[in-house]
Design a protein around this motif. Structure first.
Motif, PDB file in Angstrom:
ATOM      1  N   PRO A   1       0.969  -1.423  -0.359  1.00 19.87           N
ATOM      2  CA  PRO A   1      -0.113  -0.482  -0.038  1.00 19.87           C
ATOM      3  C   PRO A   1       0.968   1.433  -0.181  1.00 19.87           C
ATOM      4  CG  PRO A   1      -0.144  -1.473   1.609  1.00 19.87           C
ATOM      5  CD  PRO A   1       0.085  -2.222   0.867  1.00 19.87           C
TER       6      PRO A   1
ATOM      7  N   THR B   1      -8.770 -11.445   7.834  1.00 18.17           N
ATOM      8  CA  THR B   1      -8.723 -10.584   7.032  1.00 18.17           C
ATOM      9  C   THR B   1      -7.442 -11.327   5.861  1.00 18.17           C
ATOM     10  OG1 THR B   1      -9.962  -9.244   7.153  1.00 18.17           O
ATOM     11  CG2 THR B   1      -8.786  -8.665   4.438  1.00 18.17           C
TER      12      THR B   1
ATOM     13  N   LEU C   1      -3.623  -2.737  -6.497  1.00 23.36           N
ATOM     14  CA  LEU C   1      -3.915  -2.107  -5.215  1.00 23.36           C
ATOM     15  C   LEU C   1      -5.836  -1.350  -4.885  1.00 23.36           C
ATOM     16  CD1 LEU C   1      -1.268   0.503  -4.170  1.00 23.36           C
ATOM     17  CD2 LEU C   1      -1.918  -1.815  -2.754  1.00 23.36           C
ATOM     18  N   GLN C   2      -6.132  -1.419  -5.905  1.00 25.03           N
ATOM     19  CA  GLN C   2      -7.292  -0.788  -5.930  1.00 25.03           C
ATOM     20  C   GLN C   2      -8.263  -2.514  -5.954  1.00 25.03           C
ATOM     21  OE1 GLN C   2      -7.852   2.372  -5.488  1.00 25.03           O
ATOM     22  NE2 GLN C   2     -10.765   2.326  -5.370  1.00 25.03           N
ATOM     23  N   SER C   3      -8.078  -2.698  -6.961  1.00 27.69           N
ATOM     24  CA  SER C   3      -8.590  -4.127  -6.503  1.00 27.69           C
ATOM     25  C   SER C   3      -7.996  -4.959  -5.218  1.00 27.69           C
ATOM     26  CB  SER C   3      -7.935  -5.863  -7.742  1.00 27.69           C
ATOM     27  OG  SER C   3      -8.726  -4.601  -9.403  1.00 27.69           O
ATOM     28  N   GLN C   4      -7.193  -4.602  -4.849  1.00 29.15           N
ATOM     29  CA  GLN C   4      -6.567  -5.980  -3.352  1.00 29.15           C
ATOM     30  C   GLN C   4      -8.207  -4.890  -2.447  1.00 29.15           C
ATOM     31  OE1 GLN C   4      -2.640  -6.567  -2.034  1.00 29.15           O
ATOM     32  NE2 GLN C   4      -2.991  -4.922  -0.858  1.00 29.15           N
ATOM     33  N   ASN C   5      -8.035  -3.509  -2.004  1.00 27.01           N
ATOM     34  CA  ASN C   5      -8.729  -2.699  -1.764  1.00 27.01           C
ATOM     35  C   ASN C   5     -10.293  -3.175  -1.559  1.00 27.01           C
ATOM     36  OD1 ASN C   5      -6.518  -1.417  -0.425  1.00 27.01           O
ATOM     37  ND2 ASN C   5      -6.271   0.150  -1.981  1.00 27.01           N
ATOM     38  N   TRP C   6     -10.875  -3.126  -2.921  1.00 23.46           N
ATOM     39  CA  TRP C   6     -11.651  -3.307  -2.519  1.00 23.46           C
ATOM     40  C   TRP C   6     -12.591  -4.585  -2.200  1.00 23.46           C
ATOM     41  CZ3 TRP C   6     -14.252  -6.780  -5.155  1.00 23.46           C
ATOM     42  CH2 TRP C   6     -16.008  -6.829  -6.380  1.00 23.46           C
TER      43      TRP C   6
ATOM     44  N   ILE D   1     -10.515  -6.755   0.153  1.00 20.28           N
ATOM     45  CA  ILE D   1     -10.774  -5.831   0.988  1.00 20.28           C
ATOM     46  C   ILE D   1     -11.738  -5.742   1.958  1.00 20.28           C
ATOM     47  CG2 ILE D   1      -9.441  -5.497   3.894  1.00 20.28           C
ATOM     48  CD1 ILE D   1      -6.275  -6.387   1.773  1.00 20.28           C
ATOM     49  N   SER D   2     -12.170  -4.741   1.507  1.00 17.96           N
ATOM     50  CA  SER D   2     -13.021  -4.047   2.394  1.00 17.96           C
ATOM     51  C   SER D   2     -14.548  -4.610   1.857  1.00 17.96           C
ATOM     52  CB  SER D   2     -13.328  -2.731   1.767  1.00 17.96           C
ATOM     53  OG  SER D   2     -13.638  -2.816   0.413  1.00 17.96           O
TER      54      SER D   2
ATOM     55  N   ASN E   1      -4.322   5.056  -6.298  1.00 20.94           N
ATOM     56  CA  ASN E   1      -3.683   4.154  -6.814  1.00 20.94           C
ATOM     57  C   ASN E   1      -3.823   2.744  -7.927  1.00 20.94           C
ATOM     58  OD1 ASN E   1      -2.585   4.593  -3.940  1.00 20.94           O
ATOM     59  ND2 ASN E   1      -5.209   2.979  -3.108  1.00 20.94           N
TER      60      ASN E   1
END
Length: 238
Positions: free
Chosen positions: A34, A74, A44-49, A51-52, A40
């Motif tokens: 990150p 997680t 990174l955007q796909s990973q954050n989405w 995880i959320s 991003n």
């Protein structure tokens, strides 16, 4: 000399050193780090989405005190998915096919949820061992049965993950061996077998992700069972 099919699940060694440690550390090298930029990249955007969405789905029904486990569960979810997916590649080793490895993941987290329940709400935790309205002659038997079912939970977690991945890998190995042998004898049958192997590989990709999700989902249910009962939770459900 006949080679056992289960030899593929033995930990490979190099110069007498087990390579299972390398297999366990490799997934963490594949995740993007990150950053603090406003924008991003797509990974990174796909990973954050992901995880959320995962945290919202898993921890929405859990008490506020259980949200402290979001980072741990997680991270374990991503770790198990990556290990299972990497194990589908050729010439790789899947640590999650080892029962000892899965039990090392399941037992400490399960035990922590049980200890949290005994510390925060001992009466309600002990009440789970005896259903309300039980006849008096059945009380000792039900307590023994519920205690056994409580201690069998981590074993069920580890065996479920191990059995599903091991069965899938064995089936892929058998079908691929059959396709290779039949290629020179019956090419048409070998092509059909290869198509079946491709479909089975897609199924194993889904199984690799689903089993990691089920593993974490059951742990979150155990956590919810042992954190439910505080005053804030009773007020929200009243």
């Amino acid at each position: 000399m006949t080679v056992s099919l289960f030899d593929q699940f033995l930990s490979p060694t190099l110069l007498g050193i087990p390579l299972i440690a390398l297999a366990l550390t490799l997934p963490w090298l594949l995740f993007p780090t990150p950053c603090f930029r406003w924008l991003n990249n797509r990974s990174l955007q796909s990973q954050n989405w992901f995880i959320s969405q995962f945290t919202n789905q898993i921890f929405q029904p859990i008490n506020q005190n259980g949200h402290k486990w979001a980072v741990l569960l997680t991270a374990l979810m991503l770790f198990l998915i990556t290990l299972n997916m990497l194990g589908l590649l050729p010439y790789t080793f899947t640590p999650t096919t080892q029962l000892s490895m899965n039990m090392a993941f399941a037992v400490p987290i399960w035990l922590a949820t049980v200890l949290i329940g005994f510390r925060n709400q001992p009466t309600m935790t002990l009440g789970h061992l005896l259903p309300e309205g039980t006849p008096t002659p059945l009380i000792p038997i039900l307590i023994i049965i519920e205690t056994i079912s409580l201690f069998i939970r981590p074993l069920a977690l580890g065996v479920r993950l191990t059995a599903n991945l091991t069965a899938g890998h064995l089936l892929m190995h058998l079908i691929s061996s059959a396709a290779f042998i039949l290629f020179s004898i019956m090419p048409v049958v070998a092509i059909l077998t290869s198509i079946l192997l491709f479909l089975l590989t897609l199924l194993e990709v889904a199984v690799a992700m689903i089993q990691a999700y089920v593993f974490i989902l059951l742990l979150s249910l155990y956590l919810q069972e042992n954190t439910y009962g505080s005053s804030s939770t009773r007020m929200s459900y009243s």
